[in-house]
Design a protein around this motif. Structure first.
Motif, PDB file in Angstrom:
ATOM      1  N   SER A 436       0.815  -1.219   0.000  1.00 20.55           N
ATOM      2  CA  SER A 436       0.000   0.000   0.000  1.00 20.55           C
ATOM      3  C   SER A 436       0.845   1.264   0.000  1.00 20.55           C
ATOM      4  O   SER A 436       0.356   2.337   0.367  1.00 20.55           O
ATOM      5  N   ILE A 437       2.081   1.153  -0.385  1.00 19.55           N
ATOM      6  CA  ILE A 437       2.951   2.321  -0.497  1.00 19.55           C
ATOM      7  C   ILE A 437       2.787   2.909  -1.893  1.00 19.55           C
ATOM      8  O   ILE A 437       3.050   2.238  -2.888  1.00 19.55           O
ATOM      9  N   PRO A 438       2.338   4.168  -2.021  1.00 17.97           N
ATOM     10  CA  PRO A 438       2.052   4.745  -3.342  1.00 17.97           C
ATOM     11  C   PRO A 438       3.326   5.071  -4.120  1.00 17.97           C
ATOM     12  O   PRO A 438       4.400   5.223  -3.531  1.00 17.97           O
ATOM     13  N   PRO A 439       3.238   5.185  -5.433  1.00 13.75           N
ATOM     14  CA  PRO A 439       4.428   5.473  -6.238  1.00 13.75           C
ATOM     15  C   PRO A 439       5.053   6.825  -5.928  1.00 13.75           C
ATOM     16  O   PRO A 439       6.275   6.978  -6.057  1.00 13.75           O
ATOM     17  N   TRP A 440       4.252   7.821  -5.526  1.00 12.53           N
ATOM     18  CA  TRP A 440       4.849   9.122  -5.217  1.00 12.53           C
ATOM     19  C   TRP A 440       5.619   9.092  -3.893  1.00 12.53           C
ATOM     20  O   TRP A 440       6.343  10.028  -3.581  1.00 12.53           O
ATOM     21  N   ALA A 441       5.479   8.002  -3.136  1.00 13.49           N
ATOM     22  CA  ALA A 441       6.296   7.850  -1.933  1.00 13.49           C
ATOM     23  C   ALA A 441       7.676   7.306  -2.253  1.00 13.49           C
ATOM     24  O   ALA A 441       8.618   7.493  -1.485  1.00 13.49           O
ATOM     25  N   THR A 442       7.793   6.615  -3.367  1.00 10.90           N
ATOM     26  CA  THR A 442       9.071   5.998  -3.730  1.00 10.90           C
ATOM     27  C   THR A 442       9.756   6.692  -4.907  1.00 10.90           C
ATOM     28  O   THR A 442      10.896   6.384  -5.227  1.00 10.90           O
ATOM     29  N   GLY A 443       9.070   7.628  -5.569  1.00 12.03           N
ATOM     30  CA  GLY A 443       9.654   8.297  -6.731  1.00 12.03           C
ATOM     31  C   GLY A 443      10.934   9.024  -6.409  1.00 12.03           C
ATOM     32  O   GLY A 443      11.947   8.895  -7.109  1.00 12.03           O
ATOM     33  N   CYS A 444      10.915   9.820  -5.335  1.00 12.73           N
ATOM     34  CA  CYS A 444      12.122  10.558  -4.964  1.00 12.73           C
ATOM     35  C   CYS A 444      13.219   9.625  -4.464  1.00 12.73           C
ATOM     36  O   CYS A 444      14.401   9.954  -4.542  1.00 12.73           O
ATOM     37  N   THR A 445      12.825   8.462  -3.950  1.00 13.99           N
ATOM     38  CA  THR A 445      13.819   7.460  -3.561  1.00 13.99           C
ATOM     39  C   THR A 445      14.639   7.032  -4.765  1.00 13.99           C
ATOM     40  O   THR A 445      15.866   6.880  -4.680  1.00 13.99           O
ATOM     41  N   LEU A 446      13.988   6.855  -5.905  1.00 16.90           N
ATOM     42  CA  LEU A 446      14.710   6.482  -7.118  1.00 16.90           C
ATOM     43  C   LEU A 446      15.681   7.579  -7.531  1.00 16.90           C
ATOM     44  O   LEU A 446      16.790   7.301  -7.990  1.00 16.90           O
ATOM     45  N   VAL A 447      15.275   8.833  -7.364  1.00 18.96           N
ATOM     46  CA  VAL A 447      16.174   9.946  -7.681  1.00 18.96           C
ATOM     47  C   VAL A 447      17.374   9.945  -6.738  1.00 18.96           C
ATOM     48  O   VAL A 447      18.519  10.165  -7.162  1.00 18.96           O
ATOM     49  N   ILE A 448      17.134   9.677  -5.459  1.00 13.94           N
ATOM     50  CA  ILE A 448      18.224   9.649  -4.476  1.00 13.94           C
ATOM     51  C   ILE A 448      19.181   8.501  -4.766  1.00 13.94           C
ATOM     52  O   ILE A 448      20.404   8.654  -4.711  1.00 13.94           O
ATOM     53  N   VAL A 449      18.613   7.317  -5.090  1.00  7.48           N
ATOM     54  CA  VAL A 449      19.466   6.182  -5.446  1.00  7.48           C
ATOM     55  C   VAL A 449      20.281   6.504  -6.698  1.00  7.48           C
ATOM     56  O   VAL A 449      21.467   6.187  -6.791  1.00  7.48           O
ATOM     57  N   GLY A 450      19.656   7.173  -7.664  1.00  6.26           N
ATOM     58  CA  GLY A 450      20.382   7.603  -8.850  1.00  6.26           C
ATOM     59  C   GLY A 450      21.510   8.547  -8.521  1.00  6.26           C
ATOM     60  O   GLY A 450      22.596   8.491  -9.119  1.00  6.26           O
ATOM     61  N   THR A 451      21.289   9.410  -7.547  1.00  6.81           N
ATOM     62  CA  THR A 451      22.344  10.321  -7.098  1.00  6.81           C
ATOM     63  C   THR A 451      23.531   9.556  -6.546  1.00  6.81           C
ATOM     64  O   THR A 451      24.695   9.861  -6.856  1.00  6.81           O
TER      65      THR A 451
END
Length: 587
Positions: A436-451
């Protein structure tokens, strides 16, 4: 006895136990009879390993929700009854309910394979490295191989077959030593650039609607443009965000500030588990149903999601993705081969590069051969985990750079990984929360991992064009074409063409036509120290009956190769082999 005294005594008792000797904790008495020196890992204590394992789990627990979100975007085993798959399936309620069931399956599958593979890595390879379905690989699996809602190269079940076969091929390459050789023979510039390109690829995914915050979208006059609309404000004819409603989606802003800036601030202050804190905060904000940012709207799909969420603690059995392979690949021969080769090659780069970097961080690298202690077992665990994961319906399993969080906390042995694996096992029973974790909760996580992945760009050799241009093409083509495979192909082909042509001109001219700064290029050779064949093959060839056992002399060499001080190495080599065992062995 104070708390410190109790911790010290507990550490000592566990170190002296079979558990301590297996993991070679300090004071365990793990001993080398050749040089009369302890082979235990200095600074490794039970409570330190326990804390390190939990740190690794909290640093990478986001993979449970992120992998389920990304993988389920492929549609899984669900079939959309429409010719225009991508458009129709995005609104078909029956199909979307099926996709939610697939997402719940992948939540369980991700936690289960992460628990199994990480625990085995610690138990058998004795390395503080955690495994789980890989970021980048899952995106390639979902968006390129299977495609958004199944509009890709091959169906989901055939893609799982490719992953299953890849795992066994990996195992064969490991047993023959080819996997180690291939990883060391790939040009350094391509190795470094691959991680950076995947980082940009993940960041782009995190900024889109499919598995992110919805900040950008495809366009018509330009390849990509700013978005940020709510679902009801898309133009029905073009499918694009209405200009007057751009940047007004409340879920996007929640994701940016709570899942993005707040997470980064916590990471700046080195708060352990910052990423999972940001994801949970955005999720908790999105769970109430009567808010503009709810993840459970009052629709048939929202009701189905909310009913599952209310179970909170339950075991969700894998139903739709369990053993979903399709071995009839006659209609997908070329595409199946492309997917298989790309999975194989990307895994060689991704997993091997991560394992090497984490092993070096943990101080278990042999500087002579550039190999690390327990590499063969580690590669075998990884390879078998890939095939087992595909039986659960998961993309390829790989080593995680977040293992560095545990190593930085003091983790030095496989006990760290065992703790992380147990934590993932417990999370299996909280599937409703992670699903039940929405995609907008993990979107910035992908950006941080990319960083974090992009930092490798600083180590690329930008001084020599024969290294710099292939590296840049690898980095750029991955996000621009939305394909990791195309980036790798561009980088390798350009490297071969540029450097191959320069080599031919040098040979044809007798050494007169040479790039002026060729001395600044990264050296490359297919020959690697220690040879291609693994030690067990050499021992079997020499007639050693227990060829699977490491020679004592080689074990000593591994110890010597990992020592940071050359003076210490020389002193040990000169020490008499028949010296009396010191009393510290009893500890």
């Amino acid at each position: 006895m104070g708390l410190k005294g109790w911790i010290h005594d507990t550490n000592l008792r566990i170190a002296r136990s079979p558990v301590g000797r297996w993991f070679r904790l300090e004071n365990s008495g793990h001993w080398s009879n050749v040089i009369q020196k302890p082979r235990e890992r200095k600074g490794s204590f039970f409570f330190t390993e326990l804390r390190a394992g939990l740190a690794t789990f909290f640093a990478m627990a986001y993979i449970i929700s992120v992998n389920s979100t990304i993988t389920s975007e492929s549609g899984g085993t669900c079939v959309c009854p429409a010719d225009s798959i991508a458009d129709f399936c995005a609104t078909n309620q029956e199909y979307l309910i099926c996709v939610q069931e697939v997402k719940r399956d992948i939540v369980t599958a991700t936690a289960a394979i992460a628990a199994l593979s990480t625990f085995c890595m610690g138990l058998f390879a004795n390395l503080p490295i955690a495994l789980a379905p890989g970021m980048g690989l899952n995106a390639y699996f979902a968006y390129t191989v299977v495609g958004y809602h199944g509009n890709g190269l091959i169906p989901y079940s055939v893609a799982l077959t490719a992953v299953f076969v890849e795992g066994w091929v990996f195992l064969g390459l490991t047993l023959l030593g080819m996997r180690q050789w291939l990883a060391r023979a790939i040009p350094v510039s391509i190795k470094l650039a691959t991680g950076v390109g995947i980082g940009l690829y993940l960041a782009l995914i995190g900024l889109t609607y499919s598995a992110g915050i919805g900040l950008v979208q495809g366009a018509t006059s330009t390849p990509i443009e700013l978005a940020g609309c709510a679902a009801e404000h898309f133009d029905k004819e073009t499918g694009l965000c209405i200009s007057s409603e751009k940047m007004r989606n409340p879920t996007m802003w929640i994701g940016i500030f709570c899942g993005g800036f707040l997470t980064v601030l916590l990471m700046m202050y080195r708060v352990k588990g910052a990423i999972i804190m940001g994801i949970l905060l955005v999720s908790i904000i999105s769970w109430p149903r009567s808010t503009p940012v709810t993840y459970f709207p009052h629709t048939a799909l929202g009701d189905s999601m909310f009913d599952f969420f209310k179970k909170v603690v339950t075991f969700h059995p894998i139903t739709k993705t369990l053993v979903a392979q399709d071995w009839n690949i006659s209609d997908h021969g070329g595409q199946f081969g492309l997917a298989f080769i790309t999975f194989l090659y990307v895994d060689i780069l991704d997993t091997t590069g991560t394992m090497y970097s984490m092993a070096r961080f943990a101080g278990v690298i042999d500087e002579r051969t550039q190999d690390f202690e327990g590499s063969a077992i580690a590669y075998m665990v990884d390879a078998i985990s890939i095939s087992i994961g595909s039986l659960f319906g998961s993309p390829p399993v790989t080593a995680f750079v977040e293992s560095g969080a545990g190593i930085s906390e003091g983790g030095k042995t496989g006990l760290t990984s065992c703790v992380t694996g147990l934590a993932f096992f417990i999370s299996v029973f909280f599937a409703p929360i992670f699903a039940s974790i929405p995609p907008w909760a993990t979107g910035c996580t992908l950006v941080i991992v990319g960083t974090m992945m992009a930092k490798s760009a600083a180590n690329i050799n930008w001084r020599y064009f024969g290294d710099a241009v292939p590296a840049f093409l690898t980095i750029a083509i991955m996000p621009f074409t939305y394909s990791i495979a195309y980036g790798l192909i561009a980088g390798i082909l350009s490297y071969v063409i540029l450097n191959g042509t320069a080599w031919l001109l040098e040979k044809a001219s007798g050494g007169r036509i040479v790039p002026p700064n060729k001395d600044e290029s990264d050296p490359w050779s297919w020959k690697v120290p220690g040879g291609v064949l693994p030690p067990w093959v050499k021992r079997a060839a020499h007639g050693k009956k227990d060829f699977w056992r490491q020679d004592e002399e080689q074990a000593v060499h591994d110890d010597l190769g990992s020592m940071e001080s050359s003076h210490e190495r020389v002193a040990i080599e000169k020490a008499p082999h028949n010296a009396q065992e010191p009393t510290t062995k009893a500890l």
